[in-house]
Write a protein that holds these residues in place. Sequence first.
Motif, short mmCIF file in Angstrom:
data_model
loop_
_atom_site.label_atom_id
_atom_site.label_comp_id
_atom_site.label_asym_id
_atom_site.label_seq_id
_atom_site.Cartn_x
_atom_site.Cartn_y
_atom_site.Cartn_z
N ALA A 108 8.64 4.36 -0.69
CA ALA A 108 9.57 3.24 -0.82
C ALA A 108 9.20 2.13 0.17
O ALA A 108 9.35 0.94 -0.14
N TYR B 171 6.17 1.32 1.15
CA TYR B 171 5.04 0.58 0.55
C TYR B 171 5.51 -0.23 -0.65
O TYR B 171 5.07 -1.35 -0.87
N ALA C 166 2.68 -1.40 -4.63
CA ALA C 166 2.71 -0.44 -3.51
C ALA C 166 1.32 0.12 -3.27
O ALA C 166 0.81 0.18 -2.15
N ARG D 25 -0.99 -0.03 6.71
CA ARG D 25 -0.67 1.38 7.03
C ARG D 25 -0.35 1.51 8.51
O ARG D 25 0.58 2.18 8.90
N MET E 137 1.62 12.29 4.74
CA MET E 137 2.60 12.76 5.72
C MET E 137 2.02 13.93 6.54
O MET E 137 2.16 13.96 7.76
N ARG F 9 -9.36 5.34 -1.24
CA ARG F 9 -9.30 4.33 -0.18
C ARG F 9 -9.85 4.91 1.13
O ARG F 9 -9.84 6.14 1.34
O1 DC Z 1 5.44 7.89 -3.81
P1 DC Z 1 5.44 6.56 -4.55
O2 DC Z 1 5.01 6.66 -5.98
O3 DC Z 1 6.73 5.83 -4.41
O4 DC Z 1 4.32 5.67 -3.79
C1 DC Z 1 3.98 4.39 -4.24
C2 DC Z 1 2.58 4.02 -3.73
O5 DC Z 1 2.60 3.92 -2.31
C3 DC Z 1 1.50 5.02 -4.08
O6 DC Z 1 0.72 4.59 -5.18
C4 DC Z 1 0.64 5.09 -2.86
C5 DC Z 1 1.43 4.48 -1.76
N1 DC Z 1 1.81 5.44 -0.72
C6 DC Z 1 0.89 5.67 0.28
O7 DC Z 1 -0.22 5.14 0.24
N2 DC Z 1 1.21 6.48 1.32
C7 DC Z 1 2.40 7.09 1.37
N3 DC Z 1 2.69 7.87 2.40
C8 DC Z 1 3.35 6.89 0.33
C9 DC Z 1 3.01 6.06 -0.72
#
Ligand code: DC
Length: 226
Positions: free
Chosen positions: A37, A39, A100, A110, A133, A188
């Motif tokens: 959320a 991002y 996102a 990030r 995470m 990435r």
């Molecule tokens: O979990 P989500 O679908 O809401 O995440 C949306 C985008 O955010 C996903 O394509 C990658 C990015 N994202 C990320 O790079 N790192 C995270 N910890 C969470 C999401």
Amino acid sequence: MTVAQVITVDGPSGAGKGTVSHLLANKLGWRLLDSGALYRVTGQACLIEGVSWADHQAVTDIARHLDVSFSAADTGEILVAYKGRDVSAAIRTEEGGRGASTVAAIPSVREALLARQRDYLQPPGLVADGRDMGTVVFPDAALKFFLTASAAERAERRYKQLIAKGESVSLPRLLDDIEERDARDSSRSVSPLVPAEDAIVIDSTATPIEHVFDLVVQKVTEKGLT
Ligand code: DC
């Protein structure tokens, strides 16, 4: 001193992370971090402020000063606001997901969101839902899960959700979007989507989400975290 524990739940879009994390945080009475959320709101804030996702410096400034708040609606649904304006629906659209994923590939974005994510940790504990995470944000987490499912199955689940909301969508287009997003998130240079070495990997392609949750609770109990 009271120690705050962390359980991380990582994986690609549509693997059931959100549902499992929400249920688990409620069951344990712990806080929930929906890092996706953050991002998504960053991408959306760019649209609102007229900043291009390609302008890395400007997107980073937005992320650094992101005025975001979360609150629970009476229905239990989590409402997300940017500068006090409800963006809950906008950030969940396919465009919100693309934004996102695009801004999340910018290393300085990030970095800008890292401390904010760690600030969510409070006793007794935190369930952290995302992509990195267990690998980057909370590498010392007590327990790490990596939920996955085939792209076809995840597209199908997303299709059913959107149809139930009355949206007209094309399944092949959703599958293309998911595969494109998986490729961007996995390739990435910073914090790519990979399971932590010590993560428990659960493939839910052929397993209903309730069973996945039962398995997660079993592991949490075995670890003595309940
Ligand atoms: O979990 P989500 O679908 O809401 O995440 C949306 C985008 O955010 C996903 O394509 C990658 C990015 N994202 C990320 O790079 N790192 C995270 N910890 C969470 C999401």
